[in-house]
Motif scaffolding. Structure first.
Motif, PDB file in Angstrom:
ATOM      1  N   THR A   1      61.347 -71.456 -26.112  1.00 43.66           N
ATOM      2  CA  THR A   1      62.700 -71.015 -25.777  1.00 43.66           C
ATOM      3  C   THR A   1      63.599 -72.196 -26.040  1.00 43.66           C
ATOM      4  N   ALA A   2      63.405 -73.320 -25.926  1.00 48.37           N
ATOM      5  CA  ALA A   2      64.340 -74.191 -26.208  1.00 48.37           C
ATOM      6  C   ALA A   2      64.602 -74.409 -27.821  1.00 48.37           C
TER       7      ALA A   2
ATOM      8  N   LEU B   1      53.950 -72.167 -18.906  1.00 50.54           N
ATOM      9  CA  LEU B   1      55.216 -71.791 -18.886  1.00 50.54           C
ATOM     10  C   LEU B   1      55.826 -73.090 -19.596  1.00 50.54           C
ATOM     11  N   LEU B   2      55.192 -74.236 -19.654  1.00 50.51           N
ATOM     12  CA  LEU B   2      55.658 -75.446 -20.374  1.00 50.51           C
ATOM     13  C   LEU B   2      55.842 -75.148 -21.886  1.00 50.51           C
TER      14      LEU B   2
ATOM     15  N   THR C   1      52.368 -73.735 -27.625  1.00 51.80           N
ATOM     16  CA  THR C   1      53.561 -73.965 -28.115  1.00 51.80           C
ATOM     17  C   THR C   1      53.675 -73.608 -29.546  1.00 51.80           C
TER      18      THR C   1
ATOM     19  N   ALA D   1      58.580 -64.913 -19.211  1.00 54.45           N
ATOM     20  CA  ALA D   1      57.820 -65.852 -18.548  1.00 54.45           C
ATOM     21  C   ALA D   1      57.061 -65.326 -17.504  1.00 54.45           C
TER      22      ALA D   1
ATOM     23  N   TYR E   1      56.062 -72.139 -23.077  1.00 50.83           N
ATOM     24  CA  TYR E   1      57.086 -71.221 -23.313  1.00 50.83           C
ATOM     25  C   TYR E   1      58.289 -71.591 -23.269  1.00 50.83           C
ATOM     26  N   GLY E   2      58.728 -72.514 -22.319  1.00 49.38           N
ATOM     27  CA  GLY E   2      59.946 -73.498 -22.385  1.00 49.38           C
ATOM     28  C   GLY E   2      60.253 -74.059 -23.413  1.00 49.38           C
ATOM     29  N   THR E   3      59.178 -74.702 -24.207  1.00 50.11           N
ATOM     30  CA  THR E   3      59.391 -75.431 -25.422  1.00 50.11           C
ATOM     31  C   THR E   3      59.614 -74.498 -26.535  1.00 50.11           C
TER      32      THR E   3
END
Length: 415
Positions: free
Chosen positions: A109-110, A102-103, A25, A134, A105-107
């Protein structure tokens, strides 16, 4: 013994996740943030920043998962005591590690998306581009884990990290379709252009196809089940088709996009790309004095238009065309200088050899831009021009604009 094996596996996975998620992250946020264009909230560039962050996140994730796989390999003798298929434990591990990546990567992205939303954003988010990042990240996780399973040595993690980093770095300077293979090396998306969705879809297909191919090949190697051959061949075919699609792109991931400009109409009309509409007040303030000084001359303008990088800049028929890539400090002065540069005949000025003509032009340019007057070798011209009022200077420019345009001013013009 089965319970002991389950506890040991949980502990090993927990250690890997505790390290992987915050590390990925942090690295992803920094990498994506540095890839954003200063002052420009353009969704296509936001997607490019996310995709490019995987060029750093991917090798790091591959190295971490290879390390986790080496640790898990030591517990295989405990898995042999259960009735599950031999490949089940590895599949569960890959799913868990992929979810952790992915968690992170999602952070990332957010964080990048919120930054874009808080500014004057333009364009539309490209879900396929986010998905491309992703799937490329999951591909690295699978590659790293399988490498650690097949070669359970501590050095494997280092080799995987170095190998995947070299794969990403070797294509960074390429301009061919090779650079679009995941993790793609995408350049900054210029204004008035946009990402090509089908190229992003081909990248998703390539990453997904290769990931499924590797997983099914591992399952077949461990279980020796014939039923895996058909989906394995389908995954290989998908990867091959995606490769052909990327090859047909000729390395171009962007294409021109028609864009309705954002304008401000008083006292001048200034039109820019919607992503830069926040710059309209500053541009109006910076360009109005120049427009007033050019009023009544052939270089007068009442409209300023931002144009794509391939379109010519300059002043013609009352319209000043300018190029503006971002809102980094000094962009207002950059626009004013572009308009000023468009007032002269470049060929005639380049062929002018007289030093005095260049000095006279520099003196007029300084007045037009509102900067400090330069030193010139003709003190009479400097004193005369410096003693005139603003209105006298404008009247003088209207009378001598043709000579200024050709960089052919002489001492006589100031007497």
């Amino acid at each position: 013994m089965s319970e002991l094996g389950r506890v040991l596996r949980v502990e090993a996975r927990r250690t890997a996740l505790l390290i992987a998620v915050p590390l990925l992250t942090a690295v992803g946020v920094v990498t994506a943030w540095l890839s954003l264009v200063p002052g420009v909230a353009y969704w296509d560039n936001t997607v490019v920043a996310l995709v490019n962050s995987v060029r750093v996140l991917g090798p790091l994730a591959a190295g971490l998962t290879a390390w986790a796989a080496v640790r898990e390999r030591r517990l295989d003798y405990l898995r042999d005591l259960t009735s599950r298929a031999p490949a089940t434990g590895a599949l569960v591990d890959m799913a868990l590690l992929s979810a952790a990546a992915l968690l992170a990567y999602g952070t990332v992205t957010a964080v990048v998306a919120v930054d874009t939303l808080l500014r004057e954003q333009a364009g539309a988010a490209q879900p396929m581009g986010i998905l491309a990042g992703a799937t490329a990240l999951v591909m690295h996780v699978v590659i790293g884990y399988l490498a650690g399973r097949l070669v359970p040595r501590p050095a494997t993690a280092v080799v995987v990290l170095a190998g995947t980093w070299l794969w990403a770095a070797a294509r960074g300077t390429s301009t061919s379709w090779w650079s679009l293979l995941p993790p793609a090396a995408l350049n900054e998306v210029e204004l008035f252009t946009g990402l090509r969705p089908w190229v992003l879809a081909a990248e998703v297909s390539w990453s997904a196809g290769l990931t499924v191919t590797l997983v099914l090949a591992y399952v077949w190697w461990v279980n020796r089940r014939p039923w895996t051959i058909v989906p394995l061949l389908a995954a290989v075919s998908l990867t091959a088709l995606a490769t052909l699609g990327l090859e047909s792109s000729d390395g171009r991931a962007v294409s021109p996009v028609p864009t309705a400009p954002s304008c401000r109409e008083w006292p001048l009309t200034i039109c820019v790309h919607p992503a830069l509409r926040g710059a309209l007040p500053a541009l109006m303030t910076a360009t109005t004095p120049l427009a007033a000084r050019l009023n009544g001359t052939p270089g007068a303008f009442t409209r300023i238009e931002q144009r794509p990088g391939t379109a010519p800049a300059g002043v013609s028929k009352g319209v000043a065309g300018v190029h503006l890539d971002d809102l980094s400090p000094g962009y207002e002065a950059q626009v004013v200088r572009q308009i000023r540069d468009g007032l002269v005949d470049r060929r005639a000025c380049a062929g002018q050899r007289r030093r005095a003509a260049a000095e006279y032009r520099a003196m007029i340019d300084a007045w037009l831009l509102g900067t400090e007057q330069p030193d010139v070798s003709d003190p009479w011209a400097a004193r005369a021009f410096g003693g005139w009022t603003e209105q006298q200077r404008r009247a003088w420019l209207r009378a001598n604009f043709a000579a200024y345009h050709r960089c052919a001013l002489t001492a006589r013009a100031f007497r």
